[in-house]
Design a protein around this motif. Structure first.
Motif, mmCIF file in Angstrom:
data_model
loop_
_atom_site.group_PDB
_atom_site.id
_atom_site.type_symbol
_atom_site.label_atom_id
_atom_site.label_comp_id
_atom_site.label_asym_id
_atom_site.label_seq_id
_atom_site.Cartn_x
_atom_site.Cartn_y
_atom_site.Cartn_z
ATOM 1 N N GLU A 43 52.289 -42.528 1.583
ATOM 2 C CA GLU A 43 51.457 -41.401 1.579
ATOM 3 C C GLU A 43 49.908 -41.671 2.473
ATOM 4 O OE1 GLU A 43 48.604 -38.462 -1.029
ATOM 5 O OE2 GLU A 43 50.259 -39.528 -2.118
ATOM 6 N N ALA A 44 49.721 -42.891 2.198
ATOM 7 C CA ALA A 44 48.338 -43.217 3.118
ATOM 8 C C ALA A 44 48.635 -43.330 4.380
ATOM 9 C CB ALA A 44 47.910 -44.626 2.373
ATOM 10 N N GLU A 45 49.835 -43.923 4.941
ATOM 11 C CA GLU A 45 50.178 -43.893 6.248
ATOM 12 C C GLU A 45 50.497 -42.625 6.591
ATOM 13 O OE1 GLU A 45 53.383 -46.133 9.543
ATOM 14 O OE2 GLU A 45 53.038 -46.944 7.731
ATOM 15 N N HIS A 46 50.925 -41.641 5.962
ATOM 16 C CA HIS A 46 51.030 -40.168 6.530
ATOM 17 C C HIS A 46 49.737 -39.592 6.693
ATOM 18 C CE1 HIS A 46 55.492 -39.853 6.763
ATOM 19 N NE2 HIS A 46 55.541 -40.483 5.250
ATOM 20 N N ARG A 47 48.941 -39.899 5.790
ATOM 21 C CA ARG A 47 47.690 -39.265 5.806
ATOM 22 C C ARG A 47 46.687 -39.953 6.902
ATOM 23 N NH1 ARG A 47 45.907 -36.081 1.986
ATOM 24 N NH2 ARG A 47 47.202 -36.007 -0.082
ATOM 25 N N ALA A 48 47.002 -41.237 7.203
ATOM 26 C CA ALA A 48 46.307 -41.466 8.711
ATOM 27 C C ALA A 48 46.644 -40.824 9.638
ATOM 28 C CB ALA A 48 46.450 -43.059 8.598
ATOM 29 N N ARG A 49 48.269 -40.495 9.720
ATOM 30 C CA ARG A 49 48.667 -39.951 10.909
ATOM 31 C C ARG A 49 48.195 -38.333 11.131
ATOM 32 N NH1 ARG A 49 54.988 -41.593 9.933
ATOM 33 N NH2 ARG A 49 54.836 -44.031 10.183
ATOM 34 N N ILE A 50 48.064 -37.960 9.988
ATOM 35 C CA ILE A 50 47.519 -36.451 9.961
ATOM 36 C C ILE A 50 46.244 -36.492 10.453
ATOM 37 C CG2 ILE A 50 46.845 -34.581 8.494
ATOM 38 C CD1 ILE A 50 49.421 -35.050 6.603
ATOM 39 N N ALA A 51 45.355 -37.384 10.063
ATOM 40 C CA ALA A 51 43.891 -37.530 10.645
ATOM 41 C C ALA A 51 43.958 -37.666 12.072
ATOM 42 C CB ALA A 51 43.078 -38.786 9.814
ATOM 43 N N LYS A 52 44.731 -38.799 12.732
ATOM 44 C CA LYS A 52 44.830 -38.975 14.099
ATOM 45 C C LYS A 52 45.381 -37.490 14.696
ATOM 46 C CE LYS A 52 47.022 -42.484 15.140
ATOM 47 N NZ LYS A 52 48.102 -43.572 15.649
ATOM 48 N N ALA A 53 46.132 -36.820 14.236
ATOM 49 C CA ALA A 53 46.871 -35.470 14.830
ATOM 50 C C ALA A 53 45.376 -34.699 14.992
ATOM 51 C CB ALA A 53 48.004 -34.970 14.224
ATOM 52 N N ARG A 54 44.780 -34.473 13.768
ATOM 53 C CA ARG A 54 43.804 -33.699 13.872
ATOM 54 C C ARG A 54 42.789 -33.956 14.635
ATOM 55 N NH1 ARG A 54 43.837 -32.951 7.510
ATOM 56 N NH2 ARG A 54 44.290 -30.872 6.935
ATOM 57 N N GLU A 55 42.119 -35.130 14.902
ATOM 58 C CA GLU A 55 41.220 -35.622 15.832
ATOM 59 C C GLU A 55 41.773 -35.064 17.333
ATOM 60 O OE1 GLU A 55 39.932 -39.941 17.693
ATOM 61 O OE2 GLU A 55 40.781 -39.716 15.564
ATOM 62 N N ARG A 56 42.967 -35.291 17.550
ATOM 63 C CA ARG A 56 43.650 -35.138 19.068
ATOM 64 C C ARG A 56 43.620 -33.680 19.207
ATOM 65 N NH1 ARG A 56 46.538 -39.452 21.402
ATOM 66 N NH2 ARG A 56 45.453 -41.655 20.849
ATOM 67 N N LEU A 57 44.092 -32.928 18.145
ATOM 68 C CA LEU A 57 43.872 -31.394 18.302
ATOM 69 C C LEU A 57 42.648 -30.874 18.426
ATOM 70 C CD1 LEU A 57 46.760 -30.678 15.611
ATOM 71 C CD2 LEU A 57 47.045 -30.229 17.706
ATOM 72 N N ALA A 58 41.768 -31.316 17.816
ATOM 73 C CA ALA A 58 40.348 -31.082 18.034
ATOM 74 C C ALA A 58 39.835 -31.190 19.365
ATOM 75 C CB ALA A 58 39.323 -31.592 16.788
#
Length: 400
Positions: free
Chosen positions: A22-37
């Motif tokens: 789950e921790a790896e997925h959450r890090a990926r989501i955070a990266k996606a949010r950063e790029r989308l923003a």
């Protein structure tokens, strides 16, 4: 073991087929949010199965069968919400940690309307939204329905953005790439062992696929490529009930797959001496592959790699035979394609970085001579160079 680690281990135990923590997925989501923003987006509707797997672990081919979506807000820290058909809910529970899951009844519920309701809940329905529009799962009708349900929204295509964050692999992803490579190389061994005059292309490919699948390979995103003799000048050929004769070239391209991560093997073989013209074509292809691979290293410009690979072909006067880009990124994929956003060609501006995986090929075709060769394989960019994962690479022509 810490309390947090023990809690995550217990959670993974309850998700029998989770590929990542789950921790790896959450890090990926955070990266996606950063790029989308950074792209000025307020949220995203994600449909492509590879993106759903990458972000929340949901492993299913259902995206190409039934509409589904992951609704992600850039400014809301709440977990994204996954919408799937009700009969697919058990598939979510066996692969994903995500608890924000909604379902719909096919032909009863309007999927686009439900997506719009979720988007309104996140406060992004009237904002600037992304959609992975290059995915075959994002049909024109689905796009139109989503736009209408969201009040005439216009989407930004975030296919490339979501793919680029997947190019550099984590250690866990690299482990899957190596496992996939093992399956691909077992298929390669089976091809060498099985090829002989009198066998059909279909039977040869059956042996290759059987070796990989018996060892544990998952299903590939593309069918095996195979062409022999007069068919060898064609690329992207699927096997036919053609009997392979003596003195014929035979080329194959196929993938081993571990938890949706692909590693590709390529090889050109011959059933006896194929002749002077075929030998020359193969040797030029081999020289091209070596020249390109020599330029593959961390920090290399992909355009420089492609240009270097073409020089031996140009010297041989075979420019028209070179119908390929030198390489393409490879990794997580679902049917009907395994290509990534990374393109190793002279028209691109990408740069190789440690942790990237790609496959390269020298593909030369002479339709007038009914000859074609394909050489290559899959590689991992390391801190100091590249590591061969799968494929015959620039070996001498294999004669069965």
């Amino acid at each position: 073991m810490s309390i947090d680690v023990a809690r995550e281990q217990n959670m993974n135990d309850q998700i029998p087929f989770a590929a990542f923590s789950e921790a790896e997925h959450r890090a990926r989501i955070a990266k996606a949010r950063e790029r989308l923003a950074a792209a000025g987006l307020d949220g995203c509707i994600i449909v492509a199965p590879e993106n759903l797997f990458y972000l929340v672990g949901y492993d299913s081919v259902c995206a190409s069968i039934c509409p589904q979506a992951l609704i992600l807000s850039v400014h809301d820290d709440r977990d994204p919400t996954l919408l799937v058909r009700n009969l697919d809910l058990p598939l979510v529970k066996e692969t994903s940690w995500l608890k924000n899951v909604r379902t719909y009844q096919l032909f009863v519920d309007d999927v686009a309307t439900v997506v719009a309701e979720i988007a309104h809940d996140y406060g992004i329905a009237n904002g600037r939204l992304g959609l992975d529009m290059q995915s075959p799962a994002v049909t024109g009708s689905y796009t139109n329905a989503l736009a209408q349900a969201l009040g005439g929204a216009k989407f930004d295509d975030v296919s490339q953005l979501l793919n680029w964050i997947q190019l550099v692999k984590s250690p866990a992803e690299i482990d899957f790439m190596r496992e996939a490579a093992r399956y691909a190389n077992l298929g390669l061994e089976a091809a060498r062992r099985t090829l002989q005059p009198g066998i059909s292309e279909i039977a040869l490919c059956a042996a290759v696929e059987n070796a990989a699948r018996q060892a544990g390979s998952d299903y590939p995103a593309l069918p095996i490529e195979c062409a022999s003799g007069s068919r060898s000048a064609a690329g992207h050929a699927t096997p036919m009930p053609k009997i392979i004769g003596s003195g014929e070239l035979v080329h194959l391209e196929f993938a081993g797959v571990a938890r949706r991560y692909h590693s590709v093997s390529m090889i050109t073989m011959a059933t006896g001496e194929p002749g002077v013209g075929a030998r020359k074509l193969y040797d030029v292809g081999r020289e091209s592959l070596v020249a390109g691979l020599e330029k593959c290293r961390p920090g290399a410009q992909v355009a420089d790699i492609d240009i270097a690979a073409r020089k031996p072909i140009e010297r041989a006067g075979l420019d028209e035979a070179a119908q390929m880009r030198f390489g393409v990124g490879i990794g997580l994929a679902y049917p009907p394609i395994w290509l990534s956003a990374l393109q190793l060609d002279r028209f691109s501006d990408g740069i190789l970085a440690p942790g990237m995986t790609f496959y390269v090929h020298s593909w030369l075709s002479l339709p007038q001579d009914r000859l074609g060769v394909m050489l290559g394989g899959t590689y991992l960019v390391t801190d100091t160079g590249i590591e061969t994962l799968s494929g015959a690479g620039p070996e001498e022509l294999y004669i069965a």
